[in-house]
Design a protein around this motif. Sequence first.
Motif, PDB file in Angstrom:
ATOM      1  N   ASP A 312      23.315   6.290 -26.099  1.00 50.73           N
ATOM      2  CA  ASP A 312      24.450   6.504 -25.195  1.00 50.73           C
ATOM      3  C   ASP A 312      25.287   7.664 -25.711  1.00 50.73           C
ATOM      4  O   ASP A 312      25.872   7.590 -26.792  1.00 50.73           O
ATOM      5  CB  ASP A 312      25.297   5.236 -25.097  1.00 50.73           C
ATOM      6  N   THR A 314      28.135   9.002 -24.622  1.00 56.47           N
ATOM      7  CA  THR A 314      29.581   8.791 -24.686  1.00 56.47           C
ATOM      8  C   THR A 314      29.978   8.044 -25.955  1.00 56.47           C
ATOM      9  O   THR A 314      30.902   8.448 -26.675  1.00 56.47           O
ATOM     10  CB  THR A 314      30.067   8.038 -23.445  1.00 56.47           C
ATOM     11  N   ASN A 315      29.274   6.967 -26.272  1.00 55.09           N
ATOM     12  CA  ASN A 315      29.602   6.210 -27.472  1.00 55.09           C
ATOM     13  C   ASN A 315      29.312   7.009 -28.741  1.00 55.09           C
ATOM     14  O   ASN A 315      30.032   6.903 -29.734  1.00 55.09           O
ATOM     15  CB  ASN A 315      28.835   4.889 -27.495  1.00 55.09           C
ATOM     16  N   ARG A 317      29.525  10.272 -29.021  1.00 60.10           N
ATOM     17  CA  ARG A 317      30.576  11.268 -29.180  1.00 60.10           C
ATOM     18  C   ARG A 317      31.896  10.645 -29.622  1.00 60.10           C
ATOM     19  O   ARG A 317      32.697  11.278 -30.312  1.00 60.10           O
ATOM     20  CB  ARG A 317      30.767  12.058 -27.891  1.00 60.10           C
ATOM     21  N   LYS A 318      32.152   9.396 -29.244  1.00 62.64           N
ATOM     22  CA  LYS A 318      33.337   8.699 -29.760  1.00 62.64           C
ATOM     23  C   LYS A 318      33.241   8.566 -31.279  1.00 62.64           C
ATOM     24  O   LYS A 318      34.223   8.757 -31.998  1.00 62.64           O
ATOM     25  CB  LYS A 318      33.459   7.321 -29.113  1.00 62.64           C
ATOM     26  N   ASP A 321      33.965  11.866 -32.829  1.00 61.83           N
ATOM     27  CA  ASP A 321      35.406  12.137 -32.863  1.00 61.83           C
ATOM     28  C   ASP A 321      36.068  11.450 -34.054  1.00 61.83           C
ATOM     29  O   ASP A 321      36.952  12.017 -34.703  1.00 61.83           O
ATOM     30  CB  ASP A 321      36.060  11.673 -31.564  1.00 61.83           C
ATOM     31  N   GLU A 346      37.195  13.857 -19.958  1.00 62.41           N
ATOM     32  CA  GLU A 346      36.041  13.822 -20.838  1.00 62.41           C
ATOM     33  C   GLU A 346      34.995  12.818 -20.396  1.00 62.41           C
ATOM     34  O   GLU A 346      33.795  13.107 -20.367  1.00 62.41           O
ATOM     35  CB  GLU A 346      36.498  13.520 -22.266  1.00 62.41           C
ATOM     36  N   ARG A 347      35.413  11.615 -20.055  1.00 60.92           N
ATOM     37  CA  ARG A 347      34.452  10.565 -19.715  1.00 60.92           C
ATOM     38  C   ARG A 347      33.620  10.955 -18.503  1.00 60.92           C
ATOM     39  O   ARG A 347      32.406  10.754 -18.472  1.00 60.92           O
ATOM     40  CB  ARG A 347      35.186   9.252 -19.455  1.00 60.92           C
ATOM     41  N   ASP A 348      34.268  11.552 -17.502  1.00 64.21           N
ATOM     42  CA  ASP A 348      33.516  11.981 -16.311  1.00 64.21           C
ATOM     43  C   ASP A 348      32.565  13.128 -16.652  1.00 64.21           C
ATOM     44  O   ASP A 348      31.440  13.183 -16.167  1.00 64.21           O
ATOM     45  CB  ASP A 348      34.483  12.411 -15.207  1.00 64.21           C
ATOM     46  N   TYR A 350      31.143  13.772 -19.450  1.00 65.18           N
ATOM     47  CA  TYR A 350      30.018  13.295 -20.241  1.00 65.18           C
ATOM     48  C   TYR A 350      29.042  12.449 -19.433  1.00 65.18           C
ATOM     49  O   TYR A 350      27.923  12.192 -19.885  1.00 65.18           O
ATOM     50  CB  TYR A 350      30.532  12.445 -21.411  1.00 65.18           C
ATOM     51  N   GLY A 351      29.453  12.016 -18.263  1.00 65.43           N
ATOM     52  CA  GLY A 351      28.665  11.030 -17.535  1.00 65.43           C
ATOM     53  C   GLY A 351      27.251  11.466 -17.187  1.00 65.43           C
ATOM     54  O   GLY A 351      26.352  10.630 -17.068  1.00 65.43           O
TER      55      GLY A 351
END
Length: 919
Positions: A312, A314-315, A317-318, A321, A346-348, A350-351
Amino acid sequence: MKKALIIISIIAVASGIFYYLKYFYASDKVNLWDLVPKNAIGVYETEQPIKIWNSLLELPVWKNLSSIPAINDVNENLVQLDSITGSSGNMEKLFRDRPILISLHKISNTDFGLTFYFALNSGDKRKILSTILDHFKNLQQFKFDIRKYEDFSINELMNDDGEVEFTFIEYKGHFIGSFTSFLIDDVVRNISEGFQANFRTISSEIFNAQPIEMDEGNLYLNVAKIPDLFRNFSSGEQRQDYDDYLKWFTGATYYDISFENNRIFFNGSTKIPENTNEYYLSTFYNQSPQNIEAIYYLPNRTATFISYTYEDFTNWRKAVDIYWEKNFPEALEKKTQLLKKYDIYERDFYGWIGNEIGLATLQTIDLEHPDKLLLIKSKDYSESVKALDDLIMAANDLNSDTLLYEDYSGKRIKKIAIEEFPGSMLGDEFRGFENSYYTDLGSYIVIGNSFEVIKHLLNEIEEENTWGKSLKFNQYFDNVQKRANVNYFINFSNSWNAFFASLNEEWKPFFKNFDRQFKHFELLSFQFSNINNNFYTSAAIQHRSETSVITTPSEFFRDQLVVTDYPIVTKPYIFRSHLDRSLEVMFQDSGGQLYFISNNGQVLWKKQVGAKIKSDIYQVDYYKNGKLQYLFASDSNFYIYDRLGNILGDFPVQLEHPVDLDFLNRIDYANSREYRFLLCDTSGDIYLTDKTGKELEGWMPNSSGGKNLVPPFHVRIGGRDCMISIRADGMINMYTRRSEMYDSFPVNLNSKLSESIFMQRGSDFDRSRIHLINDLGEVFKVSLNGNIVEKLQLFKPDPESRFKIVPDALNNTYVISRLDFNNVSVLDQKGETIFEKELLYTDDLEVQFYNFSAGNEVYVFVDAQQGFTYLYDGNGDLINMQPVESGFKIGLLYSEVNNKYKMYSCYGNQFSVLSFYKK
């Protein structure tokens, strides 16, 4: 020769024994590993060094590297040592039962040193050591001394000049020795401090790994100290680049080593504390590795490729960070500012990103600004395009710019006018994009740092010149992990020039002297895979199965022979058939007949053209249906023949203005088969026509003012088309498509130029340069902004010396030839001699350059006056036993499948295909 290179193998341990002094202690309670100081970069461990050494002697890598004198001396020293001990297996007995260790340490800004450790646990071992010691004690060129340090007696072997050659101690039944005196001091301090902070304690997590039995040894690395090793080799400006990424990448790593023919494998594990955000690798916790697929799209010019896979994005990249916040807050701030500036949620954004991203750095002549490609797996094509297009619009609105794009090969390439966009979003390892340009490859979005690099990628995919279609790479990839979180691949051939340029002045001479040996290493990879939050770690090195070192000139075999009706008057033109991609050849004889030869040497047809061909022959897809035709010009007409020998209906075409043609060039602005033909006559008048031969407005004609040096040509840089004309007297003209002169042109070099140039295509006009040379030996580099950015005077040994730029066959780089009466020199771009040869004097000598890979270069000297052709390898060694008969430039192809070369030549009324293998 640096001692470090001489002692990099196991034999160095035995060399230290030469000078062992017999101090024996009764206790053997200290673990050998406890003795290794904490400043070690890495440690090699083995229990059977002699057996491993003998295995190494059988590998292609040894047969190659043993041609380096210092490395070959290592084996000769071992043979001598074995002779001293009686040649009855005593060397093997000396090291049996207990491991030996070799630790690597940084000892200066340009050098490193080794320390050796092994146990003395039997009377037999002590007896063997006594035999060795007694032999060398009788040699007069050495003397022994003992110095005190922290209550330890340190033994030193010194030469006649009083310089310390070797230092050693013995502690509780263990021998510790080094060629660097202060490394033994480090060992003593470690002992005195009670082993509180040694290599084992700071890397304790990796010592739980279970080594594989009966292998070629184990390697333990403190990855945070690897930059120290790299900086020893690199120049000052390069050193900082190694620090941050590797220093914080991971902790300690363990490898088990194994040999297999032309490959060396490293397999092991990397352990980092859980619930930590200190290391970059920890961002892949709870992210299982995915398939590595982007690698199949990479062009063959790729030098390095780094990729990440994850479940995933998004996770992941969290987690990155969090890692940035602890170690590189400036990177997190840079990304935050970018998101805020362009109003990106950011979330959109990265989607749409799938489970793989990868960065390729390509081989390029501009080492400071290499071509780069970022490949991003897309979960949803429409979402990815929308997200990037929205970003482009936001950037254009903010900067008051308009959309800049190019259509090429059916793809639209769009500019993202955000400086260092990938680096700001993904981290500094993705920097190198002053501007970004994107298109799609179906399931991947590809971002390049110029229009040109993306067009190059599309061309290479169409021509199947990719890693995915390379036999060499696929054989290599079959032996490495197909699923891994972190992947770093190096094509050493394509990386060689950048690697050499990064070396400091201490190491450059060594790698220059022995570049042929090092260039035989082909591919290298490092991979890390999360398995239940433990990281399986692997690396692999591929060496050429055959060394290709020429010991005697090669024998040529004639595969094909075609006898023509009249003497041949052109070089052979080699093409790939649109039917089965087999090779086909065209040429013309003095009777005006055009020949078309099949892959097996059959004359498919010959046609009477009725005039001599004056231009090159080009392949075109005139009807845009995938069927290819052949374009060329005579002195007054231009022609297109199809593959069956039929001339297309409206051809030959004669220009409306009767001319004496000198040059013809083919232009395809967007690789869309909407051809334009650029022609030039002997007076320098330039004509541009559509694909039917109709002259276009502004080009009926456009006078360049004098005879042209090379065929006028087209380049597209940053979305702008440039028609470039270079006159023999040194005048450079650059026109728009509508024949208007660009600002800052013409550029007058006021010099008579040699008839060959090199066009360096960059990301913009400033980084795009025309390389030219004159017979005075002056090299000019002219940017497309009209500036002479560099002027270099080469050494001119004789007033009659003549110089030429010699591009390689694919126009990726070039060398320079210099002819001095009966001496031919091949020079690099800085004018340094690669090699030189004496030949009989000739006024008609052509030099060709084939750069198949680093260590697999072929230089061709064509003496048309005598009808002889000579082939040389990259070191100037003659390849062919006898000169090949050829009156024109040859064609040369190389097959990596069987290490075979095919040479296409024309001489008299014979066309030949010869094959050979480099020995």
